[in-house]
Design a protein around this motif. Structure first.
Motif, short mmCIF file in Angstrom:
data_model
loop_
_atom_site.label_atom_id
_atom_site.label_comp_id
_atom_site.label_asym_id
_atom_site.label_seq_id
_atom_site.Cartn_x
_atom_site.Cartn_y
_atom_site.Cartn_z
N THR A 131 0.82 -1.21 0.00
CA THR A 131 0.00 0.00 0.00
C THR A 131 0.86 1.26 0.00
OG1 THR A 131 -1.78 -1.15 1.18
CG2 THR A 131 -1.80 1.26 1.25
N GLN A 134 2.17 1.92 -3.40
CA GLN A 134 1.14 2.45 -4.29
C GLN A 134 0.87 3.92 -4.00
OE1 GLN A 134 -1.93 -0.42 -3.36
NE2 GLN A 134 -1.55 -1.60 -5.23
N VAL A 135 0.78 4.25 -2.70
CA VAL A 135 0.54 5.65 -2.32
C VAL A 135 1.71 6.51 -2.76
CG1 VAL A 135 0.29 7.22 -0.36
CG2 VAL A 135 -0.99 5.07 -0.39
N THR A 138 1.45 7.32 -6.43
CA THR A 138 0.39 8.29 -6.68
C THR A 138 0.82 9.70 -6.25
OG1 THR A 138 -1.29 6.57 -6.33
CG2 THR A 138 -2.02 8.85 -6.20
N LEU A 139 1.44 9.80 -5.08
CA LEU A 139 1.89 11.10 -4.60
C LEU A 139 2.96 11.71 -5.51
CD1 LEU A 139 2.09 10.64 -0.72
CD2 LEU A 139 0.52 12.11 -2.00
N ILE A 151 -6.02 14.15 -4.87
CA ILE A 151 -6.46 12.75 -4.93
C ILE A 151 -7.91 12.70 -4.48
CG2 ILE A 151 -6.05 10.41 -4.06
CD1 ILE A 151 -3.23 11.27 -3.30
N LEU A 156 -8.36 7.31 -2.34
CA LEU A 156 -7.50 7.11 -1.18
C LEU A 156 -8.06 6.00 -0.28
CD1 LEU A 156 -4.99 8.13 0.33
CD2 LEU A 156 -6.48 9.70 1.57
N LEU A 159 -7.29 2.68 -1.72
CA LEU A 159 -5.90 2.27 -1.50
C LEU A 159 -5.71 1.64 -0.13
CD1 LEU A 159 -3.90 5.26 -3.04
CD2 LEU A 159 -3.85 2.90 -3.83
N PHE A 160 -6.39 2.22 0.87
CA PHE A 160 -6.20 1.74 2.25
C PHE A 160 -7.22 0.68 2.66
CE2 PHE A 160 -3.64 5.56 2.55
CZ PHE A 160 -2.60 5.14 3.37
#
Length: 264
Positions: A131, A134-135, A138-139, A151, A156, A159-160
């Motif tokens: 995770t 992946q974050v 994206t950031l 986002i 979000l 993702l979590f």
């Protein structure tokens, strides 16, 4: 071998966690009697080290964690008596392998906790790592040069989502009032001789069940109604910097770092 002598020495060892072989008794024993004393102490569950008779190292480590106490890993070895660094590390590794203790990372500190603490298992750690990656990707796009980007909250949350079972916070049941939980923790953690509890240890033992302000309120209420006595440290130099925020403030700028139950 006189049973009273064995009883007295065993009590001394368990109180101190370790006693040098040369100081087991005040009277000098013949070699045969000394060997018999050591044999009987070992038969009672104590452990012979290179230079000491000691409470088994594993038992000492587990005792540190009783009542939900959390111990910085770097301090654990200092609080275990009668063992070399290698012996203590071996005992600690065995406890962790057997699931009788766990090492967790809190901010940047490695902390030793008991097996009842809710910590992520290897599968959850792997999911967390995935995770985070992946974050991070994206950031990187969100923060790239060009137009300001953001986002979507739903993205979000997606993702979590796999981590939600691991993020459930352990809260107190409705019937578990903060004062009740604090009282139970004080009973578990109090020193058998002095009847004192270090407030930082109390706060850490309850950190998964109560917020800091609720613990402080319960302590203040207990002090006000006379069921608790709150005391400051003997000197500010004895209180670790990381422990200060966990203690309630006292009069004239003091920090209240000890609690003692007054009621039976």
């Amino acid at each position: 071998m006189n049973t009273q002598i064995v009883d007295d020495v065993e009590r001394s060892v368990r109180d101190a966690n370790a006693v040098p072989l040369t100081r087991l008794t005040k009277v000098k024993l013949a070699p045969e009697a000394s060997s018999e004393l050591v044999r009987q102490l070992v038969a009672r569950g104590l452990e012979r080290g290179p230079k000491t008779i000691r409470v088994p190292l594993a038992a000492q480590i587990e005792n540190l964690l009783q009542g939900g106490t959390r111990v910085p890993l770097k301090d654990a070895g200092k609080r275990v008596k009668g063992g070399t660094k290698a012996e203590i590390n071996t005992a600690l590794a065995k406890l962790v392998r057997e699931g009788r203790a766990r090492v967790v990372v809190r901010t940047q500190t490695e902390v030793l906790v008991g097996p009842a603490e809710r910590a992520l298992d290897p599968t959850e750690i792997a999911q967390l790592s995935k995770t985070v990656a992946q974050v991070g990707k994206t950031l990187k796009k969100v923060q790239a040069k060009g137009l300001p980007r953001s986002i979507l909250q739903e993205d979000l949350a997606a993702l979590f989502a796999p981590l939600l079972p691991s993020l459930r916070f352990i809260t107190a049941a409705p019937d578990d009032a903060p004062s009740t939980l604090v009282d139970e923790a004080l009973r578990r953690l109090e020193d058998p001789a002095l009847k004192l509890v270090r407030i930082p240890d109390l706060v850490r033992s309850l950190s998964s069940r109560l917020p800091l302000d609720a613990i402080h309120r319960a302590l203040a209420e207990g002090a006000k109604d006379g069921t608790l006595e709150l005391r400051p440290e003997a000197g500010a130099e004895f209180l670790k910097p990381e422990d200060v925020p966990l203690c309630p403030p006292g009069p004239r700028g003091t920090v209240l770092s000890y609690a003692r139950r007054v009621s039976p």
